[in-house]
Design a protein around this motif. Structure first.
Motif, mmCIF file in Angstrom:
data_model
loop_
_atom_site.group_PDB
_atom_site.id
_atom_site.type_symbol
_atom_site.label_atom_id
_atom_site.label_comp_id
_atom_site.label_asym_id
_atom_site.label_seq_id
_atom_site.Cartn_x
_atom_site.Cartn_y
_atom_site.Cartn_z
ATOM 1 N N PHE A 1 3.708 8.393 46.822
ATOM 2 C CA PHE A 1 3.224 7.169 46.194
ATOM 3 C C PHE A 1 3.832 5.923 46.808
ATOM 4 O O PHE A 1 3.197 4.874 46.854
ATOM 5 C CB PHE A 1 3.402 7.256 44.680
ATOM 6 N N GLY A 2 5.042 6.050 47.345
ATOM 7 C CA GLY A 2 5.586 4.921 48.096
ATOM 8 C C GLY A 2 4.721 4.646 49.318
ATOM 9 O O GLY A 2 4.349 3.502 49.613
ATOM 10 N N TRP B 1 1.377 2.975 48.241
ATOM 11 C CA TRP B 1 1.418 1.535 47.974
ATOM 12 C C TRP B 1 1.456 0.756 49.286
ATOM 13 O O TRP B 1 0.786 -0.261 49.450
ATOM 14 C CB TRP B 1 2.625 1.202 47.089
ATOM 15 N N ASP C 1 9.087 8.521 42.138
ATOM 16 C CA ASP C 1 7.888 8.900 42.875
ATOM 17 C C ASP C 1 7.429 10.256 42.320
ATOM 18 O O ASP C 1 8.110 11.270 42.484
ATOM 19 C CB ASP C 1 8.152 8.995 44.382
ATOM 20 N N THR C 2 6.276 10.250 41.693
ATOM 21 C CA THR C 2 5.800 11.429 40.991
ATOM 22 C C THR C 2 5.597 12.627 41.900
ATOM 23 O O THR C 2 5.621 13.771 41.469
ATOM 24 C CB THR C 2 4.448 11.096 40.344
ATOM 25 N N ALA D 1 9.810 3.972 50.913
ATOM 26 C CA ALA D 1 9.055 5.161 50.504
ATOM 27 C C ALA D 1 9.960 6.369 50.326
ATOM 28 O O ALA D 1 10.745 6.704 51.221
ATOM 29 C CB ALA D 1 7.976 5.482 51.544
ATOM 30 N N VAL E 1 8.473 -3.269 41.723
ATOM 31 C CA VAL E 1 8.789 -1.878 41.418
ATOM 32 C C VAL E 1 7.599 -1.173 40.776
ATOM 33 O O VAL E 1 7.009 -1.676 39.817
ATOM 34 C CB VAL E 1 10.015 -1.786 40.495
ATOM 35 N N ASP E 2 7.264 -0.010 41.308
ATOM 36 C CA ASP E 2 6.229 0.848 40.739
ATOM 37 C C ASP E 2 6.888 1.760 39.707
ATOM 38 O O ASP E 2 7.664 2.643 40.066
ATOM 39 C CB ASP E 2 5.585 1.670 41.856
ATOM 40 N N TRP F 1 -1.770 -1.334 41.884
ATOM 41 C CA TRP F 1 -1.170 -1.684 43.177
ATOM 42 C C TRP F 1 -1.927 -2.858 43.799
ATOM 43 O O TRP F 1 -1.334 -3.810 44.281
ATOM 44 C CB TRP F 1 -1.257 -0.515 44.154
ATOM 45 N N THR G 1 9.474 2.371 44.607
ATOM 46 C CA THR G 1 8.988 3.222 43.526
ATOM 47 C C THR G 1 10.171 3.648 42.674
ATOM 48 O O THR G 1 11.150 4.163 43.213
ATOM 49 C CB THR G 1 8.304 4.477 44.110
ATOM 50 N N HIS G 2 10.105 3.417 41.362
ATOM 51 C CA HIS G 2 11.219 3.810 40.508
ATOM 52 C C HIS G 2 11.349 5.328 40.536
ATOM 53 O O HIS G 2 12.377 5.861 40.943
ATOM 54 C CB HIS G 2 10.999 3.298 39.094
ATOM 55 N N LYS H 1 14.084 9.639 41.900
ATOM 56 C CA LYS H 1 14.309 8.410 41.152
ATOM 57 C C LYS H 1 15.248 7.512 41.955
ATOM 58 O O LYS H 1 16.274 7.986 42.455
ATOM 59 C CB LYS H 1 14.922 8.698 39.782
#
Ligand SMILES: Cc1ncc(COP(=O)(O)O)c(C=O)c1O
Length: 400
Positions: free
Chosen positions: A92-93, A96, A144-145, A88, A171-172, A70, A141-142, A150
């Motif tokens: 994780f969004g 970042w 977000d874990t 977001a 894009v993450d 990042w 974020t493609h 998605k």
């Protein structure tokens, strides 16, 4: 008495399972870094990484984790005071955005919550409202874990084009690359971020940035771009050391070269995407069945079209999720992921969330095994749940 002895299964969304042959490839003395096979290997890795992302543009490799990647992205994309629009849909969004803000970027966050995909209409409104076209990049974020949401990246590019906004699209893909379909050039992505410890089946320690010609041209001479982060010499080195701005991460290179061979040249990328799609659906089928008998059990994302194929976030009702995670790990050898960003650790609700990973080096046996162990745990802990979950998951795997 525990039934955990045997090969443990780490079903957490990173670090993921590292294949034995990747570990074997890393288990070697350090090679000559000044000349010889390592130079050819690194050039091959760079070419494979471009194929993995679906780009013919540029790639830079860093010795970092995802948080470091990042910062590398921020350092190359922005100067202090530049504006970023961050979308977001999970922890994780937000992460970042925080990383960019702390580096001096003027960050505007559009937060879509913890269980919904980004809303392209709201993004369009925000871009149209930026009459001065001051937003330099949109960060998304493609997958977000934390939420397993998605997002529609191609749709995002379409909105940027429809509004005529010149912002770069960053894009993450840390959680999705190698698991979910990603077509960087075809989808008009200008910057892609990833790391080694998820779909790439290699221990943590490598981060990757892919960047377009447009991003390269727009992002020169920024005041955040310090020597170590500068992507230009890494992407087009005159001398080998420039790939890594110093000593190469030797053993990790041998590891990631092996995993790229497995993913691209043996299984094939589209086959890997298809495998992850089936395994994800089998997990969803089990949760739907468990939830039919207990409304407290549910998948975090309602619409399957917006669920990642590498990790599934779910709720079981507190304190069951934490109790089940402990049981599966200590009694059965399967480690599940904690709930992340869904509730604060001090909040009792925190113990109602968990995640099941199905990313990278994972097959039907491992996934169905994890689901069976979860059901055994629900029985052992008297957690109410619907019947038929394992049969439902098996039907998906059987293609029925
Ligand atoms: C989508 C996403 N982005 C960024 C990160 C941060 O990566 P790391 O934990 O390696 O710093 C993660 C980690 O899980 C992630 O899933």
């Amino acid at each position: 008495m525990s039934l955990a002895n045997g090969r443990p299964y780490l079903a957490i969304p990173g670090p993921s399972v590292v294949p034995d042959r990747v570990l074997a490839a890393m288990h070697r003395p350090s090679p000559n870094i000044y000349e010889g096979p390592l130079h050819d290997l690194t050039a091959r890795i760079a070419a494979d990484l471009k194929a993995l992302a679906g780009t013919t543009a540029h790639v830079a490799i860093y010795i970092v984790n995802g948080h470091g990647a990042w910062e590398a992205a921020n350092a190359n994309l922005f100067s202090r005071g530049d504006r970023a629009l961050v979308l977001a849909t999970g922890r994780f969004g937000v992460g970042w955005a925080e990383s960019a803000r702390r580096m001096g970027v003027a960050v505007e966050v559009l937060d879509f919550g913890r269980s919904s995909p980004l809303d392209l209409g709201r993004v369009e409104t925000a871009l149209r409202a930026d009459a001065g076209r001051r937003i330099k990049a949109v960060l998304a974020t493609h997958v977000d874990t934390a939420s397993s949401v998605k997002n529609d990246i191609a749709g995002l590019r379409a909105v940027l084009d429809a509004t005529g906004h010149p912002a770069l699209l960053a894009v993450d893909a840390v959680a999705s690359l190698g698991c979910d379909e990603m077509r960087m050039d075809a989808w008009g992505v200008d910057l892609l971020v990833a790391a080694s410890q998820k779909g790439l089946m290699t221990p943590p320690g490598l981060g990757f940035l892919w960047f377009s010609d447009k991003a390269k041209a727009r992002c020169q001479g920024g005041d955040l771009c310090t020597p170590y982060w500068d992507w230009a010499p890494r992407a087009a080195p005159q001398e080998f050391w420039q790939y890594f701005c110093g000593t190469a991460p030797t053993q990790h290179l041998y590891g990631v070269a092996e995993s790229l061979t497995m993913l691209l040249h043996e299984e094939g990328l589209e086959a890997a995407w298809a495998r992850h799609a089936v395994l994800a659906r089998s997990v969803w089928a089990a949760f739907d069945a468990w939830g039919a008998g207990n409304p407290a059990i549910a998948l975090n994302v309602a619409d399957p079209a917006f669920r990642g194929h590498s990790v599934t976030a779910a709720r079981l009702g507190a304190p069951h999720a934490t109790a089940l995670r402990r049981w599966t790990e200590h009694q059965a050898g399967v480690t599940l992921g904690i709930g992340l960003g869904m509730a604060e650790p001090a909040d009792p609700a925190y113990h109602g969330f968990l995640r099941v990973a199905h990313m990278g080096h994972v097959n039907a046996h491992m996934t169905l095994g994890a689901l069976s162990v979860m059901e055994a745990g629900m029985l052992a802990l008297d957690i109410p749940h619907g019947a038929g979950a394992l049969a439902a998951a098996a039907r998906v795997v059987a293609g029925r």
